[in-house]
Write an enzyme that holds these catalytic residues in place. Sequence first.
Site, PDB file in Angstrom:
ATOM      1  CG  ASP A   1      -2.257   0.653   0.922  1.00 40.25           C
ATOM      2  OD1 ASP A   1      -2.250   1.879   0.798  1.00 40.25           O
ATOM      3  OD2 ASP A   1      -3.287  -0.034   0.820  1.00 40.25           O
TER       4      ASP A   1
ATOM      5  CG  HIS B   1      -5.510   3.043   1.564  1.00 39.61           C
ATOM      6  ND1 HIS B   1      -5.124   1.916   0.872  1.00 39.61           N
ATOM      7  CD2 HIS B   1      -6.842   3.156   1.406  1.00 39.61           C
ATOM      8  CE1 HIS B   1      -6.196   1.390   0.299  1.00 39.61           C
ATOM      9  NE2 HIS B   1      -7.249   2.111   0.613  1.00 39.61           N
TER      10      HIS B   1
ATOM     11  CB  SER C   1      -9.807  -0.103   0.973  1.00 34.78           C
ATOM     12  OG  SER C   1      -9.179   0.336  -0.154  1.00 34.78           O
TER      13      SER C   1
END
Length: 630
Positions: A172, A213, A388
């Site tokens: 990520d 994230h 996600s």
Amino acid sequence: MLSSINLIVTLISIICIINCVICNQVFTNSFYVHLNGPYGSDVAHRIAQKHGFINLGPLLNSPDEFHFLHRALPHSRTKRSISHTRKLKNDPQVDFAVQQSGFKRVKRGYRQLILGPEHLSLNQEPSDPYFPYQWYLKNVGQNGGKPKLDLNVEAAWAQGYTGKNVTTAIMDDGVDYMHPDLRENYNAKASYDFSSNDPYPYPRYTDDWFNSHGTRCAGEVSAKRDNGICGVGVAYDSKVAGIRMLDQPYMTDLIEANSMGHEPDLIDIYSASWGPTDDGKTVDGPRNATMRAIVRGVNEGRKGLGNIYVWASGDGGQDDDCNCDGYAASMWTISINSAINNGENAHYDESCSSTLASTFSNGAKDPHTGVATTDLYGKCTKTHSGTSAAAPEAAGVFALALEANPNLTWRDIQHLTVLTSKRNSLYDSKNRFHWNMNGVGLEFNHLFGFGVLDAGAMVALASIWKTVPPRYHCEAGSIQKTIPIPSNESLFLHIDTSSCAGKDSEVNYIEHIQAVITLNSTRRGDVTLFLISPMGTRSMILSRRPKDDDSRDGFTKWPFMTTHTWSENPRGRWTLEIKFDGDKPQKGFFKEWTLMVHGAKEPPYKDLPVLDKNSKLAIVKKAHELAFTH
Ligand SMILES: *[C@@H]1O[C@H](CO)[C@@H](O)[C@H](O)[C@H]1NC(C)=O
Ligand SMILES: *[C@@H]1O[C@H](CO)[C@@H](O)[C@H](O)[C@H]1NC(C)=O
Ligand SMILES: *[C@@H]1O[C@H](CO)[C@@H](O)[C@H](O)[C@H]1NC(C)=O
Ligand SMILES: *[C@@H]1O[C@H](CO)[C@@H](O)[C@H](O)[C@H]1NC(C)=O
Ligand SMILES: *[C@@H]1O[C@H](CO)[C@@H](O)[C@H](O)[C@H]1NC(C)=O
Ligand SMILES: [Ca+2]
Ligand SMILES: [Ca+2]
């Protein structure tokens, strides 16, 4: 032998990807360099230096393939740098060199407002302050949720499984590995930063915390329990590694490949919550080196048991189809969709026949129902979101299963997922996709795959599991013929197959089915495809994509995948239905359909004891026994 066949399948996929490349190409300052001998890194360094490049290191530890960078070139330009490539190519020790094109890979996050704190009076156990907000771990009906609609992790923890000695890598935008809820579970040895080529995948600061994230995903898997900080991870004693690879102007094949092939014996599970743009018109997937990295991971990673690649199925909503995303649709990844806290699909969910199962994410009317987890700079959040947030939950559940039985192969994990996921109360809010039963009695749904993961059931079955028999790949048949697709009715095509009976590649128990298809049309988004198995299971392998107005590329050897026929017998007549679904009449030509059957020759669950007569395992075993006595 298995891997050489895998390679053929790989090539099929590669050829199609070459054909789907976008027209406005971008070239990066990265170069793939193939030496004409296994000279190793020292020689590669010298060659790089001689021509003004930097050697970033080998591709997948190869002695003759390297990743070079030219610092004087911009990150991206629209023209190839012919002179730089030529310099490399003319070196006597270089076989060939290719300047890497750049493409877009986007995070599958759905962003929404940060909310203030709110107090719930729940029976708190674990004691972490955010545990009551983690309804996906324990749903007691908070914020309008459906009680018991959760991952059933407490049942797995109660059996003693918390993820010990298992490592999940988060591919990520980095991981805040100094976070007090992550730091003790951080596996530094297995981590790397491919966005800036150093061993420290720390997220780059921006004012809007755009790079939060990866840290949020990491906490879902591996946040510590009972430490008074944030919540708990699904596998709170497991290790988490950071692979920073999303934070540069353009993605390249070499960055993806090195990320997905990083330390495959130290990393058990790779979790990816990104992919090609979810704009409802992109058809794209892994390229050469990345495909090789995945194939190597499943065949050789984890000392031969195979790495587990978990993929977020996509946030393109009902206008997209995750079978057009070559990562999510791959047989080697486990593609995970999401449901919200009352069992509905989330509004951003895509649907496709390659989704294996589901977990949970945000999207309910009550905005306090995001995913609670760790956030950047030691903070916590309640608003992680999108598919996600769903993929790392699955990675956590698989970490629990791997602790319960470290011998599980990548295929065992998929079988366990199919057999222990639950329909529970998942449903399509728009009432389009219903639950259906396949030919051996397994319930599936086009949105949710085989249902929501059940950690308690998965570790229980994992702990008594017997590794499934070897996998084979059968080319079951092929039609190569140009046939016009009628604009007002369906085109039906048939393949009658023995599924390679009597040959080395005989398959009697299906795992994955691929329909490799070439066609063109005046509007690609109006083409819909259905595959009907000999046992009568109908998979929608391509749904209408109203935003896809391509009239030029169509599909070229695109491998549409379905999981819906899992454990069925492939022998008999397969039907492909092609149909336009749109507002205006369209034209098109079918050109090719090759049916690939992947699975086992021997019955996969023969030696497993049936502990529960109502379990899916019992149902499928019975179906297999009946088929045998016929
Ligand atoms: C932990 O995993 C490593 C690598 O897979 C293995 O060699 C080791 O035996 C395991 N340790 C325990 C305590 O299970
Ligand atoms: C990628 O694969 C294609 C087709 O197999 C081949 O033509 C091309 O040279 C490959 N590129 C690299 C960098 O290996
Ligand atoms: C894993 O495999 C090894 C060697 O085949 C065996 O000794 C061990 O009992 C197995 N462990 C489990 C949990 O099945
Ligand atoms: C579709 O159009 C063709 C040619 O105009 C016609 O022969 C056929 O009957 C039509 N089929 C349907 C189902 O309307
Ligand atoms: C589609 O394929 C047909 C048959 O090969 C061809 O005649 C037609 O030009 C193609 N259309 C496009 C848009 O490429
Ligand atoms: Ca904690
Ligand atoms: Ca998508």
